[in-house]
Structures are given as C-alpha cells and as structure tokens.
Design an enzyme around this catalytic site. Structure first.
Site, PDB file in Angstrom:
ATOM      1  CE1 TYR A  75     111.192  33.183  -8.349  1.00  0.00           C
ATOM      2  CE2 TYR A  75     112.907  34.477  -9.421  1.00  0.00           C
ATOM      3  CZ  TYR A  75     112.534  33.453  -8.575  1.00  0.00           C
ATOM      4  OH  TYR A  75     113.491  32.696  -7.950  1.00  0.00           O
ATOM      5  CG  ASP A  89     104.719  37.057   2.365  1.00  0.00           C
ATOM      6  OD1 ASP A  89     104.222  37.421   3.454  1.00  0.00           O
ATOM      7  OD2 ASP A  89     105.327  35.985   2.232  1.00  0.00           O
ATOM      8  NE  ARG A 181     109.596  36.748   0.986  1.00  0.00           N
ATOM      9  CZ  ARG A 181     110.190  36.500   2.149  1.00  0.00           C
ATOM     10  NH1 ARG A 181     109.714  37.035   3.272  1.00  0.00           N
ATOM     11  NH2 ARG A 181     111.261  35.737   2.213  1.00  0.00           N
TER      12      ARG A 181
END
Length: 304
Positions: A75, A89, A181
């Site tokens: 990621y 987020d 997150r």
C-alpha cells in the site's frame, strides 16, 4: 430447488485498478455484468475511497481466492497529521486535533514500532463482527465498541515523501487482515500529533499489480466483447505463491474425481500445501503426502 444462476461459465482473473468512490462489491458486480459471468468474487476488500488493485476472480478462479487473500500486499498512503477522525480516514468527522508536528527523523524512528509482528485494533468503522453485527453498523448508530487487537505481519513500512508539515507519504508491505487506517491512527498517537489516512492506494496484491489493472471506463467500453475476455489472466495465476506438483495421467484423473492422485514433486515436505497441474493446467489444490496430492479443492476440466 434453487434457481440456476444465469451467466457464462468463464474462469480467470481480471485485475481492476479500482477508482475512488466505488465499493469493492460494486466493482465485482460491474465485472460480472461486463463478462456475463455466472460466478465472481474478489480477493481483499478496499475501502470505497481507496484506489488500486482489486483482483476479481471468475468461475474456477474463486477457488484460489484464499491464497491471494493470504498473500503479501503493498500500500502507498498519505497520513494527515494533526487530526483524528471517527473513521480514521478523511471521510469521517474530526474528533480531536493537535498542533504538534514531528520531524522526519521522529517519524522514521516511530515507524520501527510498526514493523514485524504487531497487534492492531481495527477501526470502529470496519467490517469486523461484534456480537454478530458489523462494527460499522453499530458505529453509525453512535456506539463506541471495544474491539480486540489482532496480529498483523508488517514486512516493511517506510517514509517515501514529506510534501509538507501536515502530510507524510508511506509505503507498507503487510500480510492478511491489515487496516491501513489503524496504522495511520496509531502512528499519529505514537508521535503525539494524531493522524488519519488522507489517501490510500493498493499498489500490488500477491501476483497482481496495479500497473496491469484495467479501469472501470475501459471495462464499460469493452463490456460483452471478446477483447475483455482477452484481458483475463489464467486461474493458475492465483496459485503463484504455492509450490506446483505435476500430476501423472492417472493421478490427474483421480484428482478430478476428488481422490488422492499421484504427483511428481521436488523438495516438498510431507503435508505441505501445493497444487497439481496436468498439461499446464491446474487440477487440484491440497496436501502432499507420500507421492500423492490429497485434494482440498478440485478444478473442473483443468480450470479451463
């Protein structure tokens, strides 16, 4: 008697570069429609606002989904420092702020605590089940839950850019079940400045790379056409991280009927997970035992 599912018996993998603002389920439904496929699923949910690799399995490829779900993933994401949100987020409400801003050296030092086998608490807004109900449903009702920490393997977590004092760009390679997150939230807490994910992209997942992905607009343009069929990767692509054994002619016939079959393999321990091929196509996945594969999953007609 259940109603027969409509569609083609088509098998393979379609690597989609998911756009922001679309759920993973919506992407799968789009692919199923575009290919008139009878059966489809995906290997690893992406949040609606996340982009990048969403590997969609069709037909027999759905039997290989667990191996992609278990594979390492990469990621690239941006953390907004100085604010915590209720969703961890940018879509959530800001619940706390901080004027503190760590320097690059402090960030790099803090990242060491998030590498290796770590314990991670999923976000309140997540698909984790609490007493049989999804956490995000209870969070939407204003409930704050105690969610148990769970282990996560983080192979790498590195600082790749610092565009300004408020933002830091990171790259992470991790195993199954990771919440980016949560990494942003916990990193902000460790640095004493709070934080949440501002942008998130899955760069690769197992053998699948975003650079090879097809966009939603192209899927629409090629829908119901052979050119889209041509973009499918073989079922066997989903088995890339498993060792391969070659089935004999008789062994392949037995495996297709769900029975243990003779295979030729090198350097496989007794009980090792592997897949058997015949004439270059997947026949079964299972465990290697004394020269035979004991199948857990069998592919129809060699996963053609």
């Amino acid at each position: 008697m259940g109603r027969a599912r409509k569609g083609r018996d088509i098998s393979g993998w379609l690597v989609v570069d998911k756009p922001a603002g679309m759920t993973s389920t919506a992407v799968v439904n789009k692919v199923r429609w575009a290919l008139s496929a009878k059966k489809a699923g995906h290997a690893g949910t992406l949040d609606p606002d996340a982009t990048g690799v969403l590997a969609v399995a069709l037909g027999e490829a759905t039997k290989t989904v667990p191996f992609i779900t278990d594979a390492l993933k990469s990621y690239r994401f941006t953390v907004r420092l100085g604010a915590a949100t209720n969703t961890d987020d940018a879509e959530g409400e800001i619940v706390a702020t901080s004027e503190a801003r760590p320097d690059d050296a402090q960030i790099k030092e803090a990242l060491h605590g998030f590498v290796g086998e770590i314990m991670q608490v999923p976000p309140q807004f997540s698909a984790v089940k609490i007493d049989g109900e999804r956490a995000y449903k209870r969070a939407r009702d204003g409930e704050t839950m105690e969610i148990a920490a769970r282990p996560l393997w983080v192979e790498e977590l590195t600082l790749v850019d610092r565009p300004d004092a408020d933002h830091v760009e990171l790259e992470m390679v991790c195993g199954k079940g990771g919440y980016v997150r949560s990494i942003a939230r916990d990193l902000g807490a460790a640095l004493g400045c709070l934080g949440h994910v501002a942008r998130l992209r899955r760069v690769w997942s197992g053998p699948f790379d975003a650079a090879d992905g097809i966009g939603i607009e192209e899927i629409d343009a090629l829908a119901k056409r052979p050119e889209l069929d041509a973009r499918l990767l073989p079922v066997e692509t989903g088995l890339a991280d498993l060792p391969e054994a070659r089935a004999t002619e008789e062994g392949a016939a037995r495996l297709r009927n769900g029975n243990p079959g003779m295979v030729i393999a090198q350097d496989l321990d007794y009980g090792a997970a592997c897949w058997a091929s015949h004439a270059g196509r997947a026949v079964a996945v299972g465990r290697f035992k004394a020269g035979e594969l004991w199948p857990d999953r069998v592919f129809r007609h060699g996963a053609a």
